[in-house]
Scaffold this motif. Structure first.
Motif, PDB file in Angstrom:
ATOM      1  N   PRO A   1       0.820  -1.218   0.000  1.00 38.20           N
ATOM      2  CA  PRO A   1       0.000   0.000   0.000  1.00 38.20           C
ATOM      3  C   PRO A   1       0.856   1.271   0.000  1.00 38.20           C
ATOM      4  O   PRO A   1       1.986   1.277   0.502  1.00 38.20           O
ATOM      5  CB  PRO A   1      -0.793  -0.120   1.303  1.00 38.20           C
ATOM      6  N   LEU A   2       0.306   2.329  -0.555  1.00 37.34           N
ATOM      7  CA  LEU A   2       0.985   3.622  -0.560  1.00 37.34           C
ATOM      8  C   LEU A   2       0.751   4.306   0.783  1.00 37.34           C
ATOM      9  O   LEU A   2      -0.388   4.522   1.189  1.00 37.34           O
ATOM     10  CB  LEU A   2       0.450   4.504  -1.687  1.00 37.34           C
ATOM     11  N   ILE A   3       1.836   4.657   1.458  1.00 36.62           N
ATOM     12  CA  ILE A   3       1.733   5.340   2.745  1.00 36.62           C
ATOM     13  C   ILE A   3       2.146   6.791   2.539  1.00 36.62           C
ATOM     14  O   ILE A   3       3.338   7.114   2.402  1.00 36.62           O
ATOM     15  CB  ILE A   3       2.607   4.675   3.826  1.00 36.62           C
ATOM     16  N   HIS A   4       1.156   7.660   2.474  1.00 38.06           N
ATOM     17  CA  HIS A   4       1.402   9.086   2.303  1.00 38.06           C
ATOM     18  C   HIS A   4       1.773   9.674   3.657  1.00 38.06           C
ATOM     19  O   HIS A   4       1.012   9.552   4.620  1.00 38.06           O
ATOM     20  CB  HIS A   4       0.150   9.752   1.741  1.00 38.06           C
ATOM     21  N   GLN A   5       2.928  10.316   3.725  1.00 39.59           N
ATOM     22  CA  GLN A   5       3.417  10.827   5.008  1.00 39.59           C
ATOM     23  C   GLN A   5       3.754  12.309   4.907  1.00 39.59           C
ATOM     24  O   GLN A   5       4.604  12.716   4.120  1.00 39.59           O
ATOM     25  CB  GLN A   5       4.649  10.030   5.448  1.00 39.59           C
TER      26      GLN A   5
ATOM     27  N   MET B   1       6.474  11.031   0.443  1.00 34.70           N
ATOM     28  CA  MET B   1       6.599  12.107   1.426  1.00 34.70           C
ATOM     29  C   MET B   1       6.188  13.417   0.745  1.00 34.70           C
ATOM     30  O   MET B   1       7.013  14.263   0.433  1.00 34.70           O
ATOM     31  CB  MET B   1       8.018  12.180   1.988  1.00 34.70           C
ATOM     32  N   ALA B   2       4.883  13.542   0.480  1.00 35.12           N
ATOM     33  CA  ALA B   2       4.370  14.667  -0.309  1.00 35.12           C
ATOM     34  C   ALA B   2       3.701  15.692   0.594  1.00 35.12           C
ATOM     35  O   ALA B   2       2.946  15.344   1.504  1.00 35.12           O
ATOM     36  CB  ALA B   2       3.362  14.159  -1.337  1.00 35.12           C
ATOM     37  N   THR B   3       3.979  16.980   0.326  1.00 37.12           N
ATOM     38  CA  THR B   3       3.444  18.045   1.168  1.00 37.12           C
ATOM     39  C   THR B   3       2.706  19.135   0.397  1.00 37.12           C
ATOM     40  O   THR B   3       2.100  20.009   1.012  1.00 37.12           O
ATOM     41  CB  THR B   3       4.584  18.720   1.959  1.00 37.12           C
TER      42      THR B   3
ATOM     43  N   ASP C   1      -5.487  13.813  -5.156  1.00 37.98           N
ATOM     44  CA  ASP C   1      -5.082  12.679  -5.993  1.00 37.98           C
ATOM     45  C   ASP C   1      -4.491  11.556  -5.150  1.00 37.98           C
ATOM     46  O   ASP C   1      -4.773  10.375  -5.381  1.00 37.98           O
ATOM     47  CB  ASP C   1      -4.070  13.129  -7.044  1.00 37.98           C
ATOM     48  N   LEU C   2      -3.681  11.910  -4.155  1.00 41.55           N
ATOM     49  CA  LEU C   2      -3.056  10.881  -3.322  1.00 41.55           C
ATOM     50  C   LEU C   2      -4.089  10.137  -2.475  1.00 41.55           C
ATOM     51  O   LEU C   2      -3.907   8.952  -2.174  1.00 41.55           O
ATOM     52  CB  LEU C   2      -1.992  11.509  -2.422  1.00 41.55           C
ATOM     53  N   SER C   3      -5.155  10.810  -2.108  1.00 38.85           N
ATOM     54  CA  SER C   3      -6.178  10.164  -1.269  1.00 38.85           C
ATOM     55  C   SER C   3      -6.904   9.051  -2.008  1.00 38.85           C
ATOM     56  O   SER C   3      -7.515   8.182  -1.381  1.00 38.85           O
ATOM     57  CB  SER C   3      -7.194  11.199  -0.781  1.00 38.85           C
TER      58      SER C   3
ATOM     59  N   THR D   1       5.056  22.926   9.287  1.00 41.57           N
ATOM     60  CA  THR D   1       5.282  23.866   8.186  1.00 41.57           C
ATOM     61  C   THR D   1       4.266  23.687   7.063  1.00 41.57           C
ATOM     62  O   THR D   1       4.289  24.444   6.101  1.00 41.57           O
ATOM     63  CB  THR D   1       6.698  23.689   7.607  1.00 41.57           C
ATOM     64  N   ASN D   2       3.388  22.712   7.174  1.00 40.88           N
ATOM     65  CA  ASN D   2       2.455  22.416   6.090  1.00 40.88           C
ATOM     66  C   ASN D   2       1.043  22.210   6.624  1.00 40.88           C
ATOM     67  O   ASN D   2       0.348  21.266   6.252  1.00 40.88           O
ATOM     68  CB  ASN D   2       2.901  21.155   5.336  1.00 40.88           C
ATOM     69  N   LYS D   3       0.590  23.125   7.485  1.00 39.20           N
ATOM     70  CA  LYS D   3      -0.715  22.941   8.128  1.00 39.20           C
ATOM     71  C   LYS D   3      -1.850  22.862   7.108  1.00 39.20           C
ATOM     72  O   LYS D   3      -2.758  22.039   7.241  1.00 39.20           O
ATOM     73  CB  LYS D   3      -0.975  24.063   9.127  1.00 39.20           C
TER      74      LYS D   3
END
Length: 524
Positions: free
Chosen positions: A254-258, A281-283, A290-292, A306-308
């Motif tokens: 599975p893709l783990i978006h962090q 590791m996309a911000t 798209d990642l969801s 830094t990416n709220k």
């Protein structure tokens, strides 16, 4: 009179789209499933208000839907409305009761527990709790309370027959978050939601109302099923469940978006790979939707905040896609900014798992029993960790993980105690963050297992995600702590510098039989 408060429409003629007449919109909304109508006319003179109320009363009677008048007792009397809704600065309830016919339904707006206590004293029929979200349809005179703030107000209603609806910015996007988050620790849930713009501003109000009503009905069904048939766990069930997830992860990757802190990006990505999953590791906020849509899980770690904006979007899209969201509030007790940000995030989306050390979890729970020093905990720990972790899981409506020499995990009912690990984990930077990565990976495996062909859907609306997140959380913690024990026993490990790569190796080589033989699990 008995009223179904589930889909409570508050009118706002100023929101109507071009070409849409008020009565046309109202009738379509009634056809779509609206169960109560409140007429709110803040800018109309008395005659105009009366005419709108009269025509609305005729239409509501056609569909056997109660009509509530906002603020104006005189209008309610003139049209023989079914009820009135009063704000905190409107006519007192006891005066309204003296003027209205017996049996007239009376509701009041409540923003805090004192308001609710007064409503109970006044013996009102229902309360409107809000604003839950920010709204542009009404100038707010009280603070937004968020979905998580509704629970304490609901708890104050325990033992009464007073109904509760949530109001303020509720729409088809956030309705599930609202319903899921607005439950007290005693299990008291909402009786309905009040909606304004999502229906009134829609060119297709019937479809808008139907979409909301379908979600409401599904939520109530799954909530009731979950309440009646709780999941039963024992040690063998948990261990075997974890082993099954290990295989799913390696088979399905599975893709783990962090969205994580800069200190641990590299080791978190490597740990994900070692377990058999795929890290990204996309911000950038533009990537979140798209990642969801890709099967997997989401980890939000705000060690370096830094990416709220991206964190908010990522969590909301993951909820919409019914994907696991693991929240790691690193150092949340260190600064007021971190506390405020954590609250903002948890109100914006529903976490599947919240993972933190004792100091971080104490800060979220607003407990003084354990203190935080930066990202670390100070003190001997909680006197009763079982009760603490169970209560925070119930309050946050998710699985809670408290890491330390002993790890504690709960879904609000069962508590799992884990005794694996090694002291060298405390000697490397970001070991707690890597636990979050492992938990997100195993929760993604649980989600994949639950959505495999031939499996029943399960109470996904009740959890906002498919899959057994308790087993996923236990699996993530066990994988890292058992791997740490194996790494520390290696002859080529001489200190923290050699321990970290050995830890990644042992995650990579972790076998089901190793985990089964070493796992120290107790169930409370």
């Amino acid at each position: 009179m008995a009223i179904d408060f589930s889909l409570y429409l508050v009118t706002g003629r100023e929101l109507l789209p071009p070409g849409k007449e008020y009565l046309e919109s109202l009738e379509e909304a009634l056809q779509g499933g609206v169960t109560v109508v409140q007429i709110r006319e803040k800018k109309s003179d008395t005659l105009e208000f009366l005419e709108i109320a009269q025509s609305s009363k005729i239409l509501c009677a056609k569909y056997k839907v109660p009509l509530i008048i906002n603020d104006r007792i005189d209008i309610a009397l003139a049209v023989q409305a079914d009820g009135v809704h009063l704000g905190q600065t409107d006519m007192p309830v006891h005066v309204a009761k003296s003027l209205l016919p017996a049996g007239t339904v009376i509701g009041v707006s409540c923003n805090d527990t004192d308001h609710v206590k007064k409503a109970i004293e006044d013996e009102v029929d229902y309360i409107g709790i809000g604003a839950v979200w920010g709204t542009t349809t009404k100038k707010l005179t009280s603070p937004v309370i968020g979905a998580r703030g509704v629970g304490s107000l609901l708890q104050a209603l325990d033992g009464t027959n007073i109904k509760a609806i949530a109001i303020g910015g509720i729409n088809s996007t956030n309705i599930l978050r609202t319903l899921h988050g607005s439950v007290s620790s005693s299990g008291h849930r909402l009786d309905g939601i009040a909606v304004v713009s999502d229906i009134m501003a829609s060119p297709a109000p019937r479809s808008a109302a139907q979409r909301l009503k379908d979600t409401l009905d599904a939520w109530v069904h799954h909530f009731d099923v979950q309440s009646r048939v709780p999941q039963v766990y024992d040690v063998e069930t948990i261990k075997n469940g974890v082993v099954k997830l290990m295989q799913v992860i390696r088979d399905r990757s599975p893709l783990i978006h962090q969205i994580t802190n800069v200190v641990v990006t590299n080791q978190s990505a490597n740990a994900t790979l070692a377990l058999g999953a795929s890290p990204i590791m996309a911000t950038a906020p533009e990537e979140m939707r798209d990642l969801s849509r890709i099967p997997g899980g989401l980890l939000i770690n705000f060690g370096t905040i830094t990416n709220k904006g991206s964190m908010i979007l990522a969590g909301q899209y993951a909820n919409e896609a019914q994907k696991p969201v693991v929240f790691d509030p690193v150092g949340v007790g260190a600064t007021q900014f971190r506390k405020t940000t954590a609250s903002e995030l948890l109100n914006a989306w529903q976490a599947s798992v919240i993972k933190g050390n004792a100091g971080e979890m104490a800060s979220l729970a607003k407990s003084n029993e354990v203190q935080a020093k930066g990202v670390d905990s100070v003190g001997s720990g909680f006197a009763d960790p079982v009760s603490f972790i169970r209560e925070i899981a119930k309050r946050e409506r998710c699985v809670a993980v408290m890491t330390g020499p002993t790890d504690w995990i709960s879904d609000g009912a069962v508590v799992v105690q884990l005794e694996n690990g090694h002291k060298m984990l405390g000697d490397i930077t970001g070991s707690g963050c890597v636990v979050g990565t492992c938990v997100a990976t195993f929760c993604a495996g649980a989600s994949l297992l639950a959505t495999a062909p031939g499996t029943s859907p399960g109470p996904e609306l009740a959890k906002l995600v498919r899959g057994d997140m308790l087993i996923g959380a236990v699996g993530g913690v066990l994988a890292l702590t058992v791997a740490a024990e194996c790494a520390a026993e290696r002859s080529d490990v001489h200190g923290s510098g050699t321990f970290l790569p050995a830890l990644i190796d042992e995650l990579y080589n972790l076998k089901p039989e190793t985990l089964l033989s070493r796992a120290k699990v107790q169930v409370w």
